[in-house]
Design an enzyme around this catalytic site. Structure first.
Site, PDB file in Angstrom:
ATOM      1  CD  GLU A 274      49.223 -45.857 -10.823  1.00 19.73           C
ATOM      2  OE1 GLU A 274      48.893 -46.322  -9.609  1.00 19.73           O
ATOM      3  OE2 GLU A 274      48.421 -45.419 -11.290  1.00 19.73           O
TER       4      GLU A 274
ATOM      5  CG  ASP B 132      52.207 -32.120  -0.927  1.00 18.97           C
ATOM      6  OD1 ASP B 132      51.248 -32.173  -1.743  1.00 18.97           O
ATOM      7  OD2 ASP B 132      52.753 -30.920  -0.846  1.00 18.97           O
ATOM      8  CB  ILE B 133      54.940 -28.824   3.207  1.00 19.39           C
ATOM      9  CG1 ILE B 133      55.633 -30.081   4.030  1.00 19.39           C
ATOM     10  CG2 ILE B 133      54.405 -27.932   4.428  1.00 19.39           C
ATOM     11  CD1 ILE B 133      55.166 -30.403   5.330  1.00 19.39           C
ATOM     12  CG  ASP B 134      50.093 -26.551  -1.284  1.00 22.90           C
ATOM     13  OD1 ASP B 134      49.624 -27.285  -2.203  1.00 22.90           O
ATOM     14  OD2 ASP B 134      50.440 -25.410  -1.447  1.00 22.90           O
TER      15      ASP B 134
ATOM     16  CB  CYS C  87      57.936 -13.808  -1.528  1.00 18.82           C
ATOM     17  SG  CYS C  87      57.366 -13.599   0.111  1.00 18.82           S
TER      18      CYS C  87
END
Lengths: 484, 431
Positions: free
Chosen positions: B46, B111-113, B130
């Site tokens: 998908e 997923d590292i946010d 930054c």
């Protein structure tokens, strides 16, 4: 299994072979005939046992001394043979009742696993080995040299493992997929995809096997269910059995449309349990809630009677005050609200979360406001919050034990909070659902302590002896969960 | 500054060019086919597209690389997500009997946010990043990469910059793709150390004995902590931020001496953490503080679901214009998210004329259109800043291809054995 009015007696030798071990994998279904009465009784008693396993597991750390003591006390004393025979038969009966939906299966597998683990741990070490042999469970062991090389790491990863134990006993090596419970809690050493399991933890691997087999068996049972359900004697019993464990799930809203949006702020102060009050406040302050919070709070609101239109209006008006414009709300968030009400996707009408679900699943992380404050909040912050909500200092001390312990019965404490807020001695109910808190609180505030009356009414409505039995044991379970 | 100012309003013009001439379709197709070891793997995958005006379409699937290209060039998605490999073609899921259409396999993803670190970042918040807080991503990648390879035995990991504020990891091993929901969630929980929401102050709790995984992670964190927390984040700069650090449970008797040291001399940090070796009752407060400030924060829900959709590598980030490029772990220390090319940059680089290409054009005219198109495309992205990232992807694919060869041999070996058994059986039957 055959169902006839008469009961066949078994020959002595057969008895001994079939039930020579107190624990089994339930590989073979029972072949004898039993009466309908036995069918009913066995099923109800096993369900009661599994419900007990569940309750003790929530209130005590699993496998701790307290847990084992409590479970010991619950297992009734009858002849060993009878016990095992009942165990065998009742397990298979409950399979019929609990194979039908994903939720039921998950619950059944979880409790059966906990029960199995408790029993396995009770076995003498020799009996454990016997059990493995009898059931053809062979696991790969680690060579002595590898053990030596990994000794320190093994000791540092497994609880209760010493240098001598490593040298003397076997250490088993299995793919990590077969030891998920240990991996999840990081209680095992992992290397190159293998979990290194010391002998005393072998129960975990056995459990994994147990779970896999039971899961497959339930799937198969579900497929052959239509044949069983066509038997009219059994159909009502089986459906009662599978509803019994849930209790009220608040899926059917009783007061649809009776709450107006303006009332919500006031209601949150008076009748919302702490978790929902917390979420409501966070929503008002931040004009936003993340997914976990939206689900927990949104479904709760549905449970107290909000309609879909009201819910959409509620969420939109709040989100729009923040960073989300009306357009974005309609595109991104409205779908999820409609989904909650069963109007999208696979159209499941989601039920509001019970306390057990809130406490045990999806713990909050950074930026989240959902969960159970008695379980997930820092004690200090919780105290502050209760102070803000004008709970008296003595009340706070009762509600927040100073020793942080896993053994706190969170929903018991939540009810204590209700008591303190409303200055009442006895709540008259034992909490297992946030919507239940709301209903009871509303009832209380409107002056009607009609709880006892309700129970009588419902008892009058019970017809079959079976329903009586179920009601009895439900009451007994309630007693068990009350503060000791 | 190789950014060439990006303006989201230009996306409708840039995207068609990107999909026609720069998106590495052949490598992409090669990746998702996984060597053809499983039948219909690509066909049952998908994809979901976010189109202009936030229109979101799910259950997209394609039969060939060509069809994928044509559709993407036609629909011009602003965002591309990759989902699971299903039991049937996702584009035909409505025609399938309900209950039988199921997600079967998918890469194990993380997923590292950066927003998940807001409570411990002082330099930025929300969607900003930054160079100072980027160190957190480096720490996350080092810790997770090691654990996934050494502890879990995975080999084929693709780390991708998300385009704005985080990184993704795609674990592509065969075993990883076959993991159940329970297994994925167990792996994610094994890797989680920082737990708790807004209401939890002490988010890391360590007790004896300390698991080898935690020790490995600590050694990574310690390497960076001094530079990151003390110097860059300056967690000791003001009374307010020291108070915040001190609000974490530290035995009271150390408060005063800590304050003195920390206020005046930052380089005594190491001395401090060595001299207070409190082991009773698991009082590892110094380690806990370091982990709380630096240890990777994963979203378990992203990793758990087999059918969860995640942004595709080489997708464009609509807000920043940056391409989601693979990260070369060998150059991790010098990776700069602000140097990642934007779509406007690479489109501009494409337009710049190059002398040595004039001759090649003549030769190419003789070949068929698709091959020519592909070759042109390869030439094209090689002229842009995208080139080096596609190379990283190529190397990743090569390593995997070697394992596919092994799989194919095994499978054909199985076929041979079962065929010969069949023949023997037939010969018995007919005697």
């Amino acid at each position: 299994m055959q169902f006839s009015g008469r009961r066949k007696k078994l020959i002595g030798n057969f008895q001994n072979d079939l039930y020579d071990q107190c624990l089994q994998f339930y590989g073979q279904p029972p072949l004898e005939n039993i009466s309908l009465t036995e069918f009913e009784t066995f099923a109800v008693e096993r369900l009661k046992l599994l419900k007990t396993v569940e309750n003790v597991g929530v209130s005590c750390v699993k496998n701790s001394e307290q847990y084992t003591k409590k479970l010991d006390a619950e297992i009734s004393r009858i002849s060993e043979y009878e016990k095992r025979r009942k165990d065998h038969i009742s397990h298979f009966i409950l399979r019929l009742a609990y194979c039908q939906t994903e939720d039921l299966r998950r619950w059944f597998i979880q409790q059966e696993m906990d029960l199995f683990r408790y029993r396995f741990n009770c076995l003498h070490s020799k009996h454990k080995t016997d059990f493995l042999h009898k059931n053809n469970l062979k696991y790969e062991t680690v060579s002595a040299e590898e053990k030596k090389n990994l000794k320190d790491k093994l000791i540092a990863s497994s609880y209760g493992l010493s240098g001598t134990k490593v040298e003397e006993h076997d250490v088993y090596k299995v793919p990590f997929q077969d030891a998920l419970d240990l991996v999840r809690t990081r209680k095992v050493y992992l290397l190159a995809g293998n979990a290194y399991i010391p002998h005393h933890e072998i129960v975990t691997i056995v459990l994994n096997d147990f779970r896999t087999r039971l899961s497959k068996a339930l799937a198969m049972t579900a497929r052959s269910l239509p044949a069983v359900q066509s038997d009219e004697r059994l159909q009502p019993l089986l459906s009662h059995l599978s509803h019994a464990y849930v209790g009220q799930d608040y899926s059917i809203q009783k007061n649809i449309g009776k709450i107006s949006l303006e009332q919500i702020d006031a209601l949150s102060g008076k009748s919302f349990p702490l978790c929902m009050r917390h979420l409501h406040k966070a929503l008002r302050e931040n004009h936003h809630l993340r997914h976990g919070g939206r689900m927990q709070y949104g479904l709760f609101l549905k449970g107290i009677g909000l309609t879909l239109e009201q819910a959409l209006q509620f969420w939109r008006s709040e989100f729009v005050k923040g960073k989300v414009d009306a357009d974005k709300f309609d595109k991104a968030y409205a779908y999820s609200v409609r989904h909650m009400f069963g109007k999208e996707g696979k159209r499941t009408d989601y039920t509001p979360y019970s306390c057990m679900k809130v406490i045990l699943s999806n713990p909050p992380s950074q930026g989240d406001y959902h969960g159970c404050p008695f379980r997930h909040s820092d004690p200090e912050l919780l105290k502050q919050k209760l102070q803000n909500y004008k709970v008296s200092p003595s009340g706070i001390n009762q509600v927040c034990p100073t020793t942080s312990t896993h053994l706190t019965r969170f929903s018991t404490v939540c009810v204590k909070g209700f008591l303190k807020l409303n200055l009442v001695e006895d709540a008259g109910f034992s909490l297992n659902h946030p919507n239940q808190y709301f209903t009871e609180s509303q009832k209380f505030l409107s002056g009607g302590r009609d709880i006892k009356k309700e129970v009588d009414m419902s008892q009058r409505n019970l017809r079959s002896s079976l329903e009586h039995k179920l009601q009895y044991f439900l009451d007994e379970i309630q007693e068990l969960s009350d503060p000791a | 500054m190789p950014t060439s100012d990006y303006d989201p309003a230009c996306l409708p013009d840039l995207l068609p060019l990107y999909y026609r001439r720069l998106f590495p379709f052949s490598q992409y197709y090669r990746w998702l086919s996984y060597g053809g070891v499983s039948k219909n793997y690509f066909q049952n995958r998908e994809f979901s597209f976010t189109l202009k005006d936030d229109i979101y379409v799910r259950y997209q699937s394609f039969t060939t690389q060509n069809e994928l290209e044509k559709e993407m060039q036609k629909m011009v998605p602003y965002k591309v997500d990759i989902g699971a490999v299903y039991s049937h073609r996702p584009s035909q899921h409505n025609a399938v009997k309900s209950g039988t259409f199921q997600a079967l396999e998918k890469e194990l993803v993380f997923d590292i946010d950066m927003t998940d670190y807001d409570d411990v970042r002082r330099c930025c918040s929300a969607a900003d990043i930054c160079s100072k807080c980027w160190t957190l991503m480096i720490i996350a990648i080092r810790i997770l990469d090691r654990a996934l390879r050494e502890d879990f035995g995975f080999h084929h990991l693709l780390w991708v910059y998300s385009g704005r504020r985080g990184v993704h990891c795609w674990v592509c091993d065969d075993a990883a793709r076959k993991l159940s929901v329970a297994a994925r969630s167990a792996v994610a929980e094994y890797l989680s150390l920082v737990k708790g929401g807004e209401e939890t102050l002490r988010k890391v709790v360590l007790s004896d004995p300390i698991h080898p995984f935690i020790n490995h992670s600590l050694s990574v964190v310690e390497r960076y902590f001094q530079q990151y927390a003390i110097v860059e984040q300056d967690i000791l700069c003001s009374k307010e931020s020291v108070d915040k650090v001190l609000s974490l449970p530290i035995p009271v008797k150390f408060h005063n001496s800590l304050c003195q040291f920390w206020y005046h001399i930052k380089k005594y940090w190491k001395y401090l953490s060595c001299s207070h070796n409190i082991k009773k009752g698991g009082q590892y407060f110094d380690k806990e503080i370091m982990l709380q400030y630096c240890y990777p924060r994963l979203d378990v829900n992203v990793s758990k679901g087999v059918n969860h959709l995640l942004k595709s590598p080489f997708s464009v980030h609509p807000k920043t214009g940056r391409i989601s490029v693979p990260i070369d772990l060998k150059e991790l220390n010098t990776f700069d998210p602000f140097e990642v090319p934007t779509i406007s940059l690479i489109c501009e680089e494409l337009e710049r004329p190059r002398a040595d290409e004039a001759e090649e054009d003549d030769v190419k005219d003789k070949e068929n259109e698709q091959e020519a198109g592909e070759r042109r495309r390869i030439r094209d992205y090689k002229r842009t800043s995208l080139a080096k990232y596609v190379k990283v992807f190529d190397r990743f694919l090569e390593a995997m291809a070697r394992s596919w060869k092994g799989e194919m041999l095994k499978k054909s070996g199985e076929l041979e054995t079962s065929f010969s058994v069949f023949l023997t059986f037939m010969s018995f039957t007919y005697t």
